[in-house]
Every structure is written in structure tokens, then in C-alpha cells.
Design an enzyme around this catalytic site. Structure first.
Site: not given
Ligand code: TEU
Ligand code: CA
Length: 541
Positions: A100, A201, A243, A317-318
Site C-alpha cells: 500500500d 492511496d 484508489e 478497511h474504510d
Molecule cells: O481513504 C481515502 C478517503 O478519502 C477516506 O478517508 C474516506 O474519505 C473515508 O474513509 C470515508 O469514510 C484512504 C485510506 O483508505 C484511508 O484509510 C485513509 O485514512 C485515507 O486515505 C488517508 O490516507
């Protein structure tokens, strides 16, 4: 094997959130040795690659998405040597490790940033995004994703730095060619270490133009990405996935151009925002518009066919757990989990399985003290102090918190689900005694064994990777059905997305098709669909 011969078109990727997967030393945090202990399990499932959420050195303000050293492993997860062993051990099982890459920002504890904030003429200053100003008057009103302004004041030098996420995640300045080269060198170093691919990311946010309030899809985005691809990925046979929350199908065709000039594919999120109120954010809940879901997924299928490549996912994971979100995590938990898997895995693209999804793991409902995620903790503070009722905020958190996905992996019914012998960093979902790997591996009709079958079918029938896509009954309010077809094979997927028994709106010609997979072996009535019933048919040869 797919016609185009790209290995990642026939493979299924499994995402591991390392801190929640398997702890090996009793400190309550999952680690690399823990993952090694579970490789046989993943091989049994049949996956071909593991996307590891970040394990690099990090103060863990955002669980590793705030990196302070791209070329070392955080001691909490193990050592660089452990990572090399993991890559080698996975390869022995035909599993590639996807690293990642967090390239939009670093931790504020990264040595580059520590230098950058010393003075305006420090050689690293321009690695980040700065604006002159006076304290208290922000350069503009942009907000950070995790709450508060997107600008942070550094009194020593009288400037603000830009951060799209937490204050501890300063944005990198991709306009600086030296910074870009530094990132490419680091990527090449991971390729030399044997990485089989990369997940990038928030890659659509790297070419930002803060003065014009542009974050995603900046004007130089694809120029930068092509340069990066040329300087790094194109030297190997990698799986690369960006992403891209802001991706449209038009843009995705650039990202995933079959000429390999950018990436293998992107994660697009058009369907992910469907169950929120329009123009508001994820916490403002709305029912899922089912017809819209079909329309969007169908559009991505047809528009990328032959000129791009989809990634297929319900979870990461989000995101909350899909069975709780769009399935039924009560009496139809297993059945609806299998139904959702059927829809996803039958489509064209590379499917991603998020840890525990293959068991039908569910959301949790904790008290606020038990949440660990920075986004959740901040939204609770922000909303309860700005007039929302505590009940409302907690309801949104129960439905949407990222921690729904981050509870420990449920291995067995022993204490802490077999995840740790210590105290887990986040509470275990109490339903682990019922939902766990040990129980499911031993039971033929489990969600685990259903996923396993889906993953194997993809390898057996090339129609999964090559077939054209046609949505059937697009206006039907309950059924998700489509066909996939090549010159000689046809795949028919029919799913009842809801909990009522209905007549099947698609006529099934049993002279032509044979049943390949079903989550309801008891039902002998082809033209009746039971609650959450899912079927896959394949044309007879
Ligand atoms: O996520 C991108 C992102 O925009 C998220 O923060 C999203 O808006 C949020 O999860 C919605 O609830 C990536 C990663 O997957 C995330 O885990 C990180 O926190 C973020 O980038 C920052 O690196
Ligand atoms: Ca540990």
C-alpha cells in the site's frame, strides 16, 4: 486464463488490515508473523494476491496511513526481514504481496517534513504545500476530511501547510520533480524487494491545486501517473490499483488503459455513496436506491469492457460490512452474504475480498469509548457539539464507522476469537463465538466454502474474465440479474436482493443452461426466487 494473458485478470485479491488480522506475540496488535501463520488459510481460499494495508513506520495517527519511513516496517508489525520472509513465503503459495503506497501525504514525523518545516529555504521545504499568511487567517476555507481546516499554521516560519486528512498528514507537493523522483526510487526499491503490486492511496488527489480548491483530478494528474508508471511499474509484471474516489468511467479508461501506461485498474466509489443523502456526507444516512445501484454497476461493466479494467469490491478497511449494509445480518446473514458475493464475483474485473467478508462478518454497535478510528472519534465530537443528538450520531456511527471493518478477524470461538492472547487494540465483535473460521471451514455450506467455490470458478471458466456484460431486468425492483457471454460460453447470474419470495422475472431455459452455483440447494422451482436466493448458470457445451 483470460485472453489477454494478464495474470491479475484471473485472480482474486484478499485485503488484510494487518493490525486486526492475527497477533503473534500477545501485544493485542496483529503483525507480519501473524499473517505468515495464516498463509495456508489464504491458499486454501484460493486467492492470488494480498493487499496489505500499510505496515511501514508510522506514528499510527491514521493507523499507518501516516508514514514516517517508506523503507522500513513499523516495529509494531515486525521488521523488514519479516516483510521479506512474508513476500517469499507467500510466493511459494503463488500469492503476490501488494504494498500500500501512501503517496499523497506523509506523517508530520517523516524526516522530510521535519526538515521542511525548519525554514523556507530548506531543501525539503518544497516537498510539501505551503502558503504564506498570518496566524488565524487561513489561505482559504478548505476543510480536511477528518474535520477542521485543511491548513495548519507553523509559527517558526510564518506559513501554513496543506493537509487533506489529519494535521499529522501533510500533503506532498507533486509539482516538485525532485519529490516525484524520490517516490519513484522508493517504489523501485519495493519492486526489488519482491513486491507483486501496489495499491495507491487517494491517488486521484496528488495533483491538487489548493488555490483553486482543486483536490481530486487536478490538471496534471494523468501526466504524473504516466511518468510514475514509466519510471516504476512498467519494469515489472505487477498488479497496480489506484484508489480514486472521484473517478468517472472516462477517467478510469485512462487509469486502466490496456496499453499499461498507468495502472492495472482503479477502485471507483460511485456506488459507495448511494446510501447517503445527496450533497451531504456519509453520516447522513439514506436508504439504498436499488435501481441506481444496478444502473451504476452496469454502466461500469459495459463502459470499461475491452478498453479498461474494473476492480470489484463491496468492502475495504474504510467501509462498513456489506452483509450489514446491503444484506441482512440477522436471519439471512449467510444467505445474503453469499448473494452479494455472487453478484460481485460474476462481473468482469478483479474481485477483492476484505478480511472476514468470506465469513459474512458483521458491523458492531459499540459505545463511543470503544471506537478507535480518528474519523469516527472526530465526527462524534464535531456533531455532538454542533447540535446533533447523541442518539443520531451514534446511529450513524453504528451504520458507517470505519471501525466496523477493523474489529479483529474471527478465527475460532476461543477468547478474543483466536486473534490475540492479550488484550486486542479494539474490541472483538461479540458474535465471534458463532461466526468464525474454524466453524466455517468444517461446514460444507458455509460462506467461506461459497467464496472458495466462486474463486475457483473464475480460474476454470474464462467467461468470468473475458465475457461481455448485459444487465437483465434493469427496472425490476428486487432482482439483480445479468448475463456474461463469449462466443462459446454464457454465464447467467440471477439474485434476489431482498427478503421476500418472488417469481423469477428472467425465463431460465433449462435445456440451454446448467446450474453452476446456488445458495439455496433446496429450491427446486427454477421460476421462484426465495429470499436472498442467488444462482449462477452456465451454458451447456
Ligand atoms: O481513504 C481515502 C478517503 O478519502 C477516506 O478517508 C474516506 O474519505 C473515508 O474513509 C470515508 O469514510 C484512504 C485510506 O483508505 C484511508 O484509510 C485513509 O485514512 C485515507 O486515505 C488517508 O490516507
Ligand atoms: Ca503483535
Amino acid at each position: 486464463m483470460s485472453k489477454t494473458n494478464k495474470w491479475w485478470k484471473d485472480t482474486v485479491v484478499y485485503q488484510i488490515y494487518p493490525r486486526s488480522f492475527q497477533d503473534s506475540n500477545g501485544d493485542g496488535i496483529g503483525d507480519l508473523k501473524g499473517i505468515m501463520d495464516r498463509l495456508d488459510y489464504l491458499q486454501e481460499l484460493g486467492i492470488g494476491a494480498i493487499w496489505l494495508s500499510p505496515v511501514c513506520k508510522s506514528p499510527q495517527d491514521d493507523n499507518g496511513y501516516d508514514i514516517s519511513d517508506y523503507q522500513d516496517i513499523d516495529p509494531m508489525f515486525g521488521s523488514l526481514e519479516d516483510m521479506e520472509t512474508l513476500i517469499a513465503e507467500a510466493k511459494k503459495r503463488d500469492i503476490q504481496i501488494i504494498v500500500d503506497l501512501v503517496l499523497n501525504h506523509t506523517s508530520d514525523e517523516h524526516p522530510w517534513f521535519k526538515e521542511a518545516r525548519k525554514s523556507k529555504d530548506n531543501p525539503y521545504h518544497d516537498y510539501y504545500v505551503w502558503r504564506d499568511g498570518v496566524e488565524g487567517t487561513y489561505p482559504n476555507d478548505m476543510r480536511a476530511t477528518f474535520g477542521g481546516p485543511a491548513w495548519e499554521w507553523v509559527p517558526e516560519i510564518g506559513q501554513y501547510y496543506f493537509h487533506q486528512f489529519s494535521v499529522k498528514q501533510p500533503d506532498l507537493n507533486w509539482e516538485n520533480p525532485k519529490l516525484r523522483q524520490e517516490l519513484y526510487d522508493m517504489i523501485n526499491w519495493w519492486m526489488d524487494k519482491g513486491a507483486g503490486g501496489f495499491r495507491m492511496d487517494v491517488i486521484d488527489q496528488v495533483a491538487k491545486v489548493p488555490d483553486e480548491k482543486i483536490t481530486a483530478n487536478g490538471p496534471r494528474l494523468h501526466e504524473f501517473l504516466r511518468e510514475m508508471s514509466r519510471e516504476t511499474f512498467q519494469k515489472g509484471d505487477l498488479i497496480t490499483v489506484g484508489e480514486a474516489w472521484g473517478a468517472t468511467t472516462e477517467r478510469a479508461k485512462l487509469y486502466s488503459n490496456p496499453d499499461g501506461s498507468e495502472f492495472s485498474m482503479v477502485f471507483q466509489f460511485e456506488h459507495i455513496g448511494l446510501d447517503q443523502q445527496e450533497g451531504k456526507d456519509k453520516w447522513d444516512l439514506a436508504p439504498l436506491p436499488f435501481l441506481k445501484l444496478k444502473e451504476i454497476l452496469g454502466k461500469w461493466q459495459t463502459e470499461l469492457h475491452g478498453c479498461g479494467w474494473n476492480s470489484l469490491f463491496w468492502n475495504n478497511h474504510d467501509l462498513p460490512r456489506i452483509v450489514s449494509r446491503w444484506g441482512n445480518d440477522k436471519e439471512y446473514r449467510e444467505k445474503s452474504a453469499k448473494m452479494l458475493a455472487t453478484i460481485l464475483h460474476g462481473m468482469q474485473g478483479t474481485p477483492y475480498v476484505y478480511q472476514g467478508e468470506e465469513l459474512g462478518m458483521t458491523n458492531v454497535q459499540y459505545d463511543i469509548e470503544d471506537y478507535r478510528d480518528i474519523e469516527t472519534v472526530n465526527v462524534y465530537k464535531e456533531r455532538t457539539t454542533s447540535g446533533y443528538s447523541k442518539e443520531d450520531v451514534m446511529h450513524s456511527i453504528h451504520v458507517k464507522s470505519r471501525d466496523n471493518a477493523r474489529t479483529p478477524m474471527q478465527w475460532d470461538d476461543s477468547a478474543n476469537a483466536g486473534f490475540t492472547t492479550g488484550t486486542p487494540w479494539i474490541k472483538t465483535n461479540p458474535n465471534y463465538t458463532e461466526i468464525n473460521v474454524a466453524e466455517q471451514m468444517g461446514r460444507e455450506d458455509s460462506v467461506f466454502n461459497y467464496y472458495k467455490e466462486l474463486i475457483h470458478m473464475r480460474k476454470e471458466y474464462s467467461v468470468f474474465s473475458d465475457g461481455d456484460f448485459e444487465m437483465l431486468v434493469p427496472e425490476h425492483p428486487q432482482v439483480f440479474a445479468y448475463r456474461r457471454f463469449t462466443e462459446d460460453t454464457e454465464l447467467l447470474v440471477i439474485c434476489n436482493f431482498f427478503g421476500e419470495q418472488i417469481d423469477c422475472p428472467v425465463a431460465i431455459d433449462l435445456d440451454k443452461y446448467q446450474l453452476l452455483l446456488t445458495n439455496d440447494k433446496e429450491n427446486n422451482e427454477a421460476q421462484v426466487l426465495n429470499p436472498y436466493e442467488a444462482r449462477m448458470y452456465i451454458s451447456k457445451r
